[in-house]
Write a protein that holds these residues in place. Structure first.
Motif, PDB file in Angstrom:
ATOM      1  N   GLU A 142       0.825  -1.198   0.000  1.00  0.00           N
ATOM      2  CA  GLU A 142       0.000   0.000   0.000  1.00  0.00           C
ATOM      3  C   GLU A 142       0.864   1.254   0.000  1.00  0.00           C
ATOM      4  O   GLU A 142       1.981   1.247   0.547  1.00  0.00           O
ATOM      5  N   SER A 143       0.341   2.313  -0.607  1.00  0.00           N
ATOM      6  CA  SER A 143       1.060   3.593  -0.613  1.00  0.00           C
ATOM      7  C   SER A 143       0.062   4.727  -0.791  1.00  0.00           C
ATOM      8  O   SER A 143      -1.108   4.490  -1.099  1.00  0.00           O
ATOM      9  N   GLY A 144       0.550   5.938  -0.590  1.00  0.00           N
ATOM     10  CA  GLY A 144      -0.282   7.103  -0.852  1.00  0.00           C
ATOM     11  C   GLY A 144      -0.818   7.804   0.368  1.00  0.00           C
ATOM     12  O   GLY A 144      -1.472   8.845   0.258  1.00  0.00           O
ATOM     13  N   GLY A 145      -0.563   7.265   1.539  1.00  0.00           N
ATOM     14  CA  GLY A 145      -1.050   7.910   2.744  1.00  0.00           C
ATOM     15  C   GLY A 145      -0.312   9.210   3.018  1.00  0.00           C
ATOM     16  O   GLY A 145       0.649   9.558   2.342  1.00  0.00           O
ATOM     17  N   GLY A 146      -0.799   9.922   4.017  1.00  0.00           N
ATOM     18  CA  GLY A 146      -0.162  11.176   4.375  1.00  0.00           C
ATOM     19  C   GLY A 146      -0.966  11.936   5.392  1.00  0.00           C
ATOM     20  O   GLY A 146      -1.886  11.397   6.015  1.00  0.00           O
ATOM     21  N   PHE A 147      -0.596  13.194   5.528  1.00  0.00           N
ATOM     22  CA  PHE A 147      -1.244  14.093   6.486  1.00  0.00           C
ATOM     23  C   PHE A 147      -2.081  15.084   5.698  1.00  0.00           C
ATOM     24  O   PHE A 147      -1.594  15.724   4.768  1.00  0.00           O
ATOM     25  N   VAL A 148      -3.350  15.237   6.096  1.00  0.00           N
ATOM     26  CA  VAL A 148      -4.241  16.129   5.373  1.00  0.00           C
ATOM     27  C   VAL A 148      -5.208  16.787   6.343  1.00  0.00           C
ATOM     28  O   VAL A 148      -5.523  16.200   7.394  1.00  0.00           O
ATOM     29  N   GLN A 149      -5.641  17.964   6.014  1.00  0.00           N
ATOM     30  CA  GLN A 149      -6.627  18.650   6.856  1.00  0.00           C
ATOM     31  C   GLN A 149      -8.024  18.114   6.556  1.00  0.00           C
ATOM     32  O   GLN A 149      -8.294  17.599   5.463  1.00  0.00           O
TER      33      GLN A 149
ATOM     34  N   LEU B 179     -12.375  14.141   3.751  1.00  0.00           N
ATOM     35  CA  LEU B 179     -11.832  13.375   4.875  1.00  0.00           C
ATOM     36  C   LEU B 179     -12.176  14.023   6.205  1.00  0.00           C
ATOM     37  O   LEU B 179     -12.265  15.261   6.326  1.00  0.00           O
ATOM     38  N   LYS B 180     -12.356  13.155   7.205  1.00  0.00           N
ATOM     39  CA  LYS B 180     -12.702  13.582   8.557  1.00  0.00           C
ATOM     40  C   LYS B 180     -11.631  13.094   9.522  1.00  0.00           C
ATOM     41  O   LYS B 180     -10.953  12.095   9.241  1.00  0.00           O
ATOM     42  N   PRO B 181     -11.497  13.739  10.654  1.00  0.00           N
ATOM     43  CA  PRO B 181     -10.513  13.258  11.642  1.00  0.00           C
ATOM     44  C   PRO B 181     -10.725  11.789  12.019  1.00  0.00           C
ATOM     45  O   PRO B 181      -9.743  11.073  12.260  1.00  0.00           O
ATOM     46  N   GLU B 182     -11.950  11.330  12.025  1.00  0.00           N
ATOM     47  CA  GLU B 182     -12.218   9.936  12.377  1.00  0.00           C
ATOM     48  C   GLU B 182     -11.797   8.961  11.280  1.00  0.00           C
ATOM     49  O   GLU B 182     -11.859   7.744  11.478  1.00  0.00           O
ATOM     50  N   ASP B 183     -11.353   9.456  10.137  1.00  0.00           N
ATOM     51  CA  ASP B 183     -10.789   8.592   9.101  1.00  0.00           C
ATOM     52  C   ASP B 183      -9.310   8.292   9.368  1.00  0.00           C
ATOM     53  O   ASP B 183      -8.706   7.491   8.644  1.00  0.00           O
ATOM     54  N   THR B 184      -8.741   8.925  10.370  1.00  0.00           N
ATOM     55  CA  THR B 184      -7.346   8.687  10.710  1.00  0.00           C
ATOM     56  C   THR B 184      -7.135   7.226  11.077  1.00  0.00           C
ATOM     57  O   THR B 184      -7.816   6.696  11.965  1.00  0.00           O
TER      58      THR B 184
ATOM     59  N   GLY C  36     -10.087  17.530   3.120  1.00  0.00           N
ATOM     60  CA  GLY C  36      -9.177  17.273   2.024  1.00  0.00           C
ATOM     61  C   GLY C  36      -9.356  15.895   1.413  1.00  0.00           C
ATOM     62  O   GLY C  36     -10.259  15.139   1.775  1.00  0.00           O
ATOM     63  N   SER C  37      -8.449  15.581   0.483  1.00  0.00           N
ATOM     64  CA  SER C  37      -8.525  14.322  -0.256  1.00  0.00           C
ATOM     65  C   SER C  37      -7.169  13.634  -0.297  1.00  0.00           C
ATOM     66  O   SER C  37      -6.123  14.288  -0.227  1.00  0.00           O
TER      67      SER C  37
ATOM     68  N   ARG D 244     -18.210   9.334   0.098  1.00  0.00           N
ATOM     69  CA  ARG D 244     -16.934  10.056   0.246  1.00  0.00           C
ATOM     70  C   ARG D 244     -15.760   9.286  -0.344  1.00  0.00           C
ATOM     71  O   ARG D 244     -14.834   9.890  -0.890  1.00  0.00           O
ATOM     72  N   PHE D 245     -15.760   7.976  -0.217  1.00  0.00           N
ATOM     73  CA  PHE D 245     -14.661   7.139  -0.694  1.00  0.00           C
ATOM     74  C   PHE D 245     -15.103   6.386  -1.940  1.00  0.00           C
ATOM     75  O   PHE D 245     -16.246   5.936  -2.030  1.00  0.00           O
ATOM     76  N   ALA D 246     -14.165   6.230  -2.892  1.00  0.00           N
ATOM     77  CA  ALA D 246     -14.452   5.487  -4.110  1.00  0.00           C
ATOM     78  C   ALA D 246     -13.307   4.524  -4.388  1.00  0.00           C
ATOM     79  O   ALA D 246     -12.136   4.919  -4.369  1.00  0.00           O
TER      80      ALA D 246
END
Length: 115
Positions: free
Chosen positions: A6-13, A85-90, A16-17, A66-68
């Protein structure tokens, strides 16, 4: 043996997406229902969304709209487009077959959503 990366994760407000990718080795990908799972700190790993080899999808209520999910069988690659994205998606996000193979869990990719 199946190997998933897996890849592509990160930090977002929040709002965001992000787009995650999952590359699979082996021949199982093309004929399998593939899915995304996530594990938040202190919680059990949970199902997020899946796509069958024929293109049918299934998603947890928390991410619907929200997710596809998408997949490219020629590249043995699956994607997760995450919007609003929401904080609970962390969580750490993983890909695997559905149902999940115990020997196929990868390292996952961390997604952190700030409020």
């Amino acid at each position: 043996q199946v190997q998933l990366v897996e890849s592509g994760g990160g930090f977002v407000q929040a709002g965001g997406s992000l787009r995650l990718s999952c590359v699979a080795s082996g021949s199982i990908f093309k004929f399998s229902t593939m899915g995304w799972y996530r594990q938040a700190p202190g919680k059990q790993r949970e199902f997020v969304v899946s796509m069958s080899s024929g293109g049918g999808t299934n998603a947890a209520n928390s991410v619907k709209g929200r997710f596809a999910i998408s997949r490219d069988n020629a590249k043995n690659t699956m994607y997760l487009q995450m919007n609003r994205l929401k904080p609970e998606d962390t969580a750490v996000y993983y890909c695997n077959t559905v149902p999940a193979r115990r020997d196929a869990w990868g390292q996952g990719t961390q997604v952190t959503v700030s409020s």
